[in-house]
Design an enzyme around this catalytic site. Structure first.
Site, PDB file in Angstrom:
ATOM      1  N   PRO A  28       0.679  -1.243   0.000  1.00  0.00           N
ATOM      2  CG  PRO A  28      -1.271  -1.536   1.147  1.00  0.00           C
ATOM      3  CD  PRO A  28      -0.106  -2.229   0.571  1.00  0.00           C
ATOM      4  CD  GLU A  29       0.155   3.744   4.643  1.00  0.00           C
ATOM      5  OE1 GLU A  29       0.442   4.922   4.873  1.00  0.00           O
ATOM      6  OE2 GLU A  29      -0.228   2.956   5.522  1.00  0.00           O
ATOM      7  NE  ARG A  51      -9.107   0.749   5.079  1.00  0.00           N
ATOM      8  CZ  ARG A  51      -9.737   1.441   4.149  1.00  0.00           C
ATOM      9  NH1 ARG A  51     -10.160   2.648   4.410  1.00  0.00           N
ATOM     10  NH2 ARG A  51      -9.922   0.928   2.946  1.00  0.00           N
ATOM     11  CE  LYS A  73      -1.881   5.405  -0.127  1.00  0.00           C
ATOM     12  NZ  LYS A  73      -3.201   5.236   0.516  1.00  0.00           N
TER      13      LYS A  73
END
Length: 283
Positions: free
Chosen positions: A2-3, A266, A61
């Site tokens: 992800p990041e 989340r 990303k």
DNA sequence: CTGCACCCCTGTAGGC
DNA sequence: TGCCTACAGGGGTGCA
């Protein structure tokens, strides 16, 4: 993976391993992996044959390989990996796309357990692929303008963590580095952006950049084998995390117990003392 | 324009 | 052992 720091780790691996090489074959093993390639799976496979990759680029990303004027754009989603290795090794159960090269060397595989990731060919997308025109510059690009961004953030009527996660405002920041930057800047995630001072926003943006730069040096953050570089190796920034995933553990600054809140389906981790909840929270 | 709910998937961990 | 729920580094879309 992800990041930004994880994606950049992958990008630099691609730079080293696939740039200058010519594609021999492309095989799509799962149609969802190319769902955003509107011309379809067969076109994706055929259009790349014989093309040579020139550069590996990234914004936030997203990353892309350039081939002449065109771009092969990729997003890793939650669980995507780009892996190089012996072309004769057996296919994994989550391999979605496979590229082989005309030199007969290491192949390139897009593995993705959850299939949130995808790849597509963007004709003319070399400089900035059209599908990501809405993605804002990330903090490591020349086009990134922290002053202009601070003004934009201040005008938003939203909790500050939502603003950090909004890829059309600033790109590359995800759940881990948002929480880490907020902890460094001593700001609670629900602070309304319009109530922050210019200095607070500036410090926050510096913290974002600092924490991602540090994570990049460590090869990114991984808790498990899902987040790895092109050689399948994990980064070790997880040991430097101050709040993310540390619910109930001591704040490294004040000793209070790190808390976890539900946020956007989340989690948001923060220190109850260093980052007090604002009176007018904006979740 | 904006904020929010919901959707897309698979796998794992934990409670019962 | 199974069954259920909650949760996980993502973003796109469509609606009020």
């Amino acid at each position: 993976m992800p990041e930004l720091p994880e994606v950049e780790t992958v990008r630099s691996g691609l730079d080293k391993h696939v740039i200058g090489r010519t594609v021999d074959t492309v095989t799509v093993l799962h149609p969802r992996a190319v769902r955003r390639h509107l011309a379809g799976q067969v076109d994706f496979e055929a259009a790349l044959r014989g093309r040579t990759f020139d550069q590996a680029r990234r914004r936030g990303k997203y990353l892309w390989l350039t081939a002449g004027d065109d771009a092969v754009l990729a997003h890793l989603g939650m669980s995507g990996q780009l892996l190089t290795g012996d072309p004769d090794r057996p296919l994994g159960g989550h391999t979605r796309i496979r590229f082989t090269f005309s030199d007969g060397g290491q192949d390139l595989r897009f593995d993705d357990q959850r299939t949130f990731g995808h790849m597509l060919l963007v004709p003319g997308g070399r400089d900035l692929p059209a599908p990501i025109a809405h993605i804002a510059p990330d903090p490591f690009e020349p086009a990134y303008d922290a002053r202009a961004l601070a003004i934009k953030m201040h005008r938003r009527h939203v909790g500050v963590k939502r603003a950090l996660l909004d890829q059309s405002l600033i790109s590359g920041v995800g759940n881990i580095y948002a929480d880490e930057a907020l902890w460094r800047a001593k700001l609670h995630w629900a602070r309304p952006t319009e109530a922050l001072t210019g200095a607070q926003i500036s410090r926050l943006l510096e913290a974002v950049r600092d924490v991602m730069a540090q994570a990049l040096l460590a090869g990114g953050t991984s808790f498990d084998s899902l987040y790895v570089n092109v050689n399948g190796e994990s980064g070790y920034f997880s040991r430097e995390l101050n709040v993310y995933g540390r619910e109930g553990q001591e704040c490294r600054r004040c000793g209070a117990q790190i808390r976890r809140d539900h946020f956007m389906n989340r989690s948001a981790y923060s220190c109850p003392v260093c980052q007090p909840r604002p009176r007018h929270a904006r979740p």
